[in-house]
Design a protein around this motif. Structure first.
Motif, short mmCIF file in Angstrom:
data_model
loop_
_atom_site.label_atom_id
_atom_site.label_comp_id
_atom_site.label_asym_id
_atom_site.label_seq_id
_atom_site.Cartn_x
_atom_site.Cartn_y
_atom_site.Cartn_z
N TYR A 194 -20.20 -51.99 20.88
CA TYR A 194 -20.40 -52.91 22.00
C TYR A 194 -21.72 -53.67 21.88
CZ TYR A 194 -16.37 -51.54 24.78
OH TYR A 194 -15.09 -51.37 25.24
N VAL A 224 -14.42 -62.67 27.63
CA VAL A 224 -13.43 -62.28 28.63
C VAL A 224 -12.40 -61.31 28.02
CG1 VAL A 224 -11.57 -63.13 30.12
CG2 VAL A 224 -13.74 -64.38 29.98
N GLN A 247 -13.82 -57.85 27.72
CA GLN A 247 -13.81 -57.17 29.01
C GLN A 247 -12.40 -56.72 29.38
OE1 GLN A 247 -16.29 -56.22 31.07
NE2 GLN A 247 -14.69 -55.30 32.37
N THR A 270 -11.38 -53.63 27.39
CA THR A 270 -12.08 -52.45 27.88
C THR A 270 -11.48 -51.96 29.19
OG1 THR A 270 -14.13 -53.26 26.84
CG2 THR A 270 -14.34 -51.53 28.50
N SER A 271 -11.18 -52.88 30.09
CA SER A 271 -10.62 -52.50 31.39
C SER A 271 -9.26 -51.83 31.25
CB SER A 271 -10.51 -53.73 32.30
OG SER A 271 -11.78 -54.33 32.49
#
Length: 405
Positions: free
Chosen positions: A201, A233, A236, A239-240
């Protein structure tokens, strides 16, 4: 009695081959070369042959004009002009593709080490070197119309190669994550996986910041701003989804996928034409840096093709636990050659910038707006495939529950 002797001789030969291959597996990779033809040595030889084909295609593109006078007798090339540049790359690629596709057809379905197909795959190098040379020379006598048809097919074949490579990379990442989360390695790998995920990351965020600095020097660089922001984006989003309670895949897989996605975004922006005002770094490029980048890119093509070719298990949709026997082939020979066949189309597209009419400068590879959009689409497709691999088990499970009720 003679039949029994014949059967006994065949059994002894089979056992000797098995023992020989067992010793090769236990030894180093140098031993694999010293002990003659074998499938472990063969895969490296095929990679070297593939590398030489890459270099020949590049030489025809960049230094073909010096050989123009030697090619005037080739009527199909109209005095040699049509055999150079873009068409020259396609002709070399076509010969390389035919060779590896022939090997694919002749070795597909090989399952045991001591069969005829395995001997053909691992030996007969003089015949195969002659065959490859003849097949590369043959397209130079074909008319331009046939070469352009192959070029259209090569666009599709290169896309297939990218898809195979993508699935192979995602399968490796998920396999690594499953190993770290398994009961056998969970305690031992917990700290290591967290450190790797954190480092991944950090590199992703650092790479995105550098791309903002290098490739968006002006507010008018809206396309680059969109590419980089959308990559953030997507990072993210991966990861979510990975951390969702129903999936719970952890940080490691989205971190590694983030590295791959950021790399694809960087490659896409670097593929933009060098005269673009948003490429600040291109102004300070030097000849030696261009040459090094080209050499690294060519080697990366070969390494990616090689690593993908020996990973045929990533396309086994049903993961069956099958006990491997000593005389089983170490990798799928047919799949290996199929990957190299599509890889031949892929390196052709990189050398011509995925466009027949796009002029390529010397020591450049994969440059042009077509190349940029191919990389970007590949990035978005990678995220879609990764998310589907996370969500698919839950979707299938829910579907089975609905059917049962």
């Amino acid at each position: 009695m003679s039949v029994e002797k014949l059967e006994g001789g065949m059994v002894d030969t089979s056992n000797s081959i098995r023992n020989r291959y067992a010793k090769l597996l236990e030894g180093s990779w140098l031993a694999q070369f010293r002990h003659g033809s074998n499938p472990w040595m063969a895969r490296y030889v095929y990679s070297v042959m593939f590398l030489l084909a890459n270099l020949l295609a590049w030489a025809v593109r960049d230094y073909g004009p010096s050989a123009l006078t030697e090619m005037k007798r080739l009527k199909s090339c109209q005095g040699g002009k049509d055999c150079l540049g873009t068409e020259g790359v396609l002709r070399v690629s076509m010969g390389c593709f035919i060779f590896y596709f022939t090997m694919f057809v002749s070795t597909a379905g090989t399952s045991k080490l001591h069969g005829r197909k395995e001997l053909w795959h691992s030996g007969w190098w003089s015949a195969k070197l002659f065959l490859m040379f003849a097949l590369i020379v043959l397209p130079f006598f074909l008319p331009t119309e046939m070469i352009l048809i192959y070029g259209d097919i090569a666009h599709f074949g290169a896309g297939v190669f990218l898809l195979i490579q993508l699935i192979s990379i995602i399968s490796f990442i998920t396999w690594l994550n499953d190993c770290c989360l398994s009961e056998k390695y969970a305690e031992r790998c917990h700290i290591h996986s967290m450190l790797l995920a954190t480092a991944a990351y950090i590199v992703c965020i650092f790479g995105i910041i550098l791309m903002y600095i290098w490739y968006t020097p002006q507010p008018s660089c809206l396309l680059n701003i969109f590419f980089i922001t959308w990559t953030l984006v997507l990072l993210q989003l991966m990861t979510s989804v990975s951390l969702h309670p129903k999936i719970n895949a952890g940080f490691l897989t989205p971190g590694f996928m983030g590295l791959y996605v950021v790399f694809l975004c960087w490659s896409a922006i670097r593929s933009e034409p060098p005269d673009d005002k948003c490429l600040r770094k291109s102004e300070t490029s030097r000849d030696w840096l261009t040459i090094i980048s080209f050499v690294v890119a060519v080697l990366a093509i070969v390494i990616a093709t090689f690593s993908t070719g020996i990973d045929s298990k990533c396309f086994q949709f049903k993961k069956e636990e099958k006990k491997e026997e000593e005389d089983d082939v170490p990798y799928g020979f047919g799949f290996f050659h199929l990957v190299f066949a599509t890889g031949a189309m892929y390196f052709a597209m990189l050398l011509i910038g995925w466009n027949y009419h796009h002029p390529m400068k010397k020591w450049t590879i994969d440059v042009g707006w077509t190349s940029t959009w191919v990389r970007i689409v590949n990035e978005w497709l990678a995220v879609c495939v990764y998310l589907w691999m996370l969500v698919a088990p839950i979707v299938w499970k829910n579907g089975q529950v609905d059917i049962s009720t």
